[in-house]
Each structure stands twice: as structure tokens, then as C-alpha cells.
Motif scaffolding. Structure first.
Motif, mmCIF file in Angstrom:
data_model
loop_
_atom_site.group_PDB
_atom_site.id
_atom_site.type_symbol
_atom_site.label_atom_id
_atom_site.label_comp_id
_atom_site.label_asym_id
_atom_site.label_seq_id
_atom_site.Cartn_x
_atom_site.Cartn_y
_atom_site.Cartn_z
ATOM 1 N N THR A 1 0.828 -1.197 0.000
ATOM 2 C CA THR A 1 0.000 0.000 0.000
ATOM 3 C C THR A 1 0.865 1.250 0.000
ATOM 4 O O THR A 1 2.033 1.219 0.380
ATOM 5 C CB THR A 1 -0.946 0.026 1.212
ATOM 6 N N GLY A 2 0.287 2.343 -0.439
ATOM 7 C CA GLY A 2 1.007 3.615 -0.442
ATOM 8 C C GLY A 2 1.130 4.171 -1.845
ATOM 9 O O GLY A 2 0.358 3.839 -2.748
ATOM 10 N N SER A 3 2.121 5.038 -2.031
ATOM 11 C CA SER A 3 2.337 5.718 -3.310
ATOM 12 C C SER A 3 3.611 5.202 -3.958
ATOM 13 O O SER A 3 4.654 5.103 -3.307
ATOM 14 C CB SER A 3 2.448 7.225 -3.087
ATOM 15 N N TRP A 4 3.507 4.883 -5.237
ATOM 16 C CA TRP A 4 4.598 4.338 -6.031
ATOM 17 C C TRP A 4 4.729 5.163 -7.298
ATOM 18 O O TRP A 4 3.735 5.669 -7.808
ATOM 19 C CB TRP A 4 4.302 2.885 -6.406
ATOM 20 N N SER B 1 8.004 12.903 -9.501
ATOM 21 C CA SER B 1 6.718 13.515 -9.851
ATOM 22 C C SER B 1 6.370 13.171 -11.297
ATOM 23 O O SER B 1 7.208 12.646 -12.042
ATOM 24 C CB SER B 1 6.765 15.035 -9.686
ATOM 25 N N LEU B 2 5.152 13.489 -11.689
ATOM 26 C CA LEU B 2 4.720 13.266 -13.067
ATOM 27 C C LEU B 2 5.411 14.225 -14.040
ATOM 28 O O LEU B 2 5.329 14.050 -15.248
ATOM 29 C CB LEU B 2 3.197 13.418 -13.180
ATOM 30 N N GLN C 1 6.030 9.740 -17.184
ATOM 31 C CA GLN C 1 6.133 9.180 -15.832
ATOM 32 C C GLN C 1 4.803 8.542 -15.439
ATOM 33 O O GLN C 1 3.755 8.833 -16.029
ATOM 34 C CB GLN C 1 6.509 10.271 -14.826
ATOM 35 N N THR C 2 4.845 7.700 -14.414
ATOM 36 C CA THR C 2 3.651 7.014 -13.914
ATOM 37 C C THR C 2 3.637 7.051 -12.398
ATOM 38 O O THR C 2 4.683 6.925 -11.765
ATOM 39 C CB THR C 2 3.632 5.543 -14.382
ATOM 40 N N ARG D 1 8.859 2.877 -4.381
ATOM 41 C CA ARG D 1 8.031 3.420 -3.302
ATOM 42 C C ARG D 1 8.375 4.882 -3.085
ATOM 43 O O ARG D 1 9.532 5.241 -2.931
ATOM 44 C CB ARG D 1 8.226 2.663 -2.005
ATOM 45 N N ARG D 2 7.368 5.721 -3.120
ATOM 46 C CA ARG D 2 7.544 7.134 -2.824
ATOM 47 C C ARG D 2 7.083 7.450 -1.414
ATOM 48 O O ARG D 2 7.637 8.312 -0.745
ATOM 49 C CB ARG D 2 6.795 7.990 -3.840
#
Length: 161
Positions: A28-31, A36-37, A44-45, A141-142
Motif C-alpha cells: 500500500t502507499g504511493s509508487w 513527480s509526473l 512518468q507514472t 516506493r515514494r
């Protein structure tokens, strides 16, 4: 009748556990493919994944270039097309299956035929996804936490069923 009641209670007893978190905390979380985009000279994704399997995936094009192919002013973000969509993910063995859906006002969401197959690499940590074209996309992972504004957006897009 009594057997049916016992069976029904057994099934209902299991519903809360089935509704519980389906995605492990490590996923879970931001990847993302970059910070950044808007980063770098390629598209970018970003993927934001909640514990219940709902999330959003967003992607950007490479930055626009001035006439003649010269990059825009390096001090300014060049325009990019950015598109995103909500998804629901499930774990099937060691594979995260991401199925986009299109919310429709007042109706059940339309499912998409496009499926992303993702594998988690704990040592990196990273997620490598392949879409229908078979081209791998590596997301690092971000953040372990999805930003609050993204959670609110996912909640608005989540199916009512």
C-alpha cells in the motif's frame, strides 16, 4: 431450517474478514517511476494503492518541446498531458492484478478489459507492472501513505456496491 440458519451465520461471520484489508501493508502507499509526473524528459507514472485494493493510476507524456525539437526553458515545467483512472487491485498468489474501472453516475462502474500484472520486489522496494503490451514499468516506493487528497478522490470514485 436449523442447518440453513447455522450455514447463513457461518457465511455472515466470514464477511467482515473478507471485507478487511486485502492488500498487505508492504504494497500500500504511493509508487512512481520518478519523484513527480513532471520529472525528467520521459513520461512518468504514479500509482496510489489503499489497503482495500482501490487506488488510482496516473501517467504523463514526455514534456512538450518548442518548434524545432528544442526543449522548453529548463526553469519552467514544460506542458505534459496527464491522464489517470481509478482501479481495483487484488492479490492472486504473488501477483497484484490491477483492473481499471470507469465510474458511471448512478450505476455500477464499467470494468475495463485492460489488466496490469504487477510483482512486488521487497529488496528494492519496487513494483514491476506489465500491461497488455508486455512492456515492464518499474515503480519505486515514494511513500507508505497515500496523500489525504488522493484518498478523498478515491473515496469519491469508489463503487457504491
Amino acid at each position: 431450517m436449523r442447518k440453513n440458519l447455522v450455514f447463513l451465520l457461518a457465511v455472515l461471520w466470514q464477511l467482515p474478514s473478507m471485507a478487511a484489508d486485502r492488500i498487505p501493508e508492504g504494497l500500500t502507499g504511493s509508487w512512481s517511476t520518478a519523484e513527480s509526473l513532471y520529472a525528467g524528459s520521459t513520461g512518468q507514472t504514479e500509482m496510489h494503492l489503499l489497503a482495500d485494493g482501490f487506488g488510482v493510476l496516473a501517467g504523463s507524456t514526455p514534456p512538450a518541446q518548442e518548434n524545432g525539437g528544442a526543449p522548453a526553458d529548463p526553469g519552467v515545467h514544460a506542458p505534459r498531458a496527464i491522464i489517470g483512472f481509478p482501479f481495483q487491485a487484488t492479490l492472486q498468489g504473488g501477483e497484484l492484478i490491477v483492473r481499471p474501472f470507469i465510474p458511471k453516475a448512478g450505476q455500477s462502474p464499467m470494468a475495463s478489459d485492460m489488466v496490469l500484472s504487477c510483482r512486488y520486489v521487497a529488496t528494492a522496494p519496487s513494483i514491476t507492472c506489465k500491461g497488455p503490451d508486455g512492456v515492464p514499468m518499474v515503480l519505486a516506493r515514494r511513500s507508505k501513505k497515500v496523500p489525504d487528497e488522493v484518498v478523498r478522490m478515491i473515496d469519491h470514485l469508489r463503487p457504491l456496491s
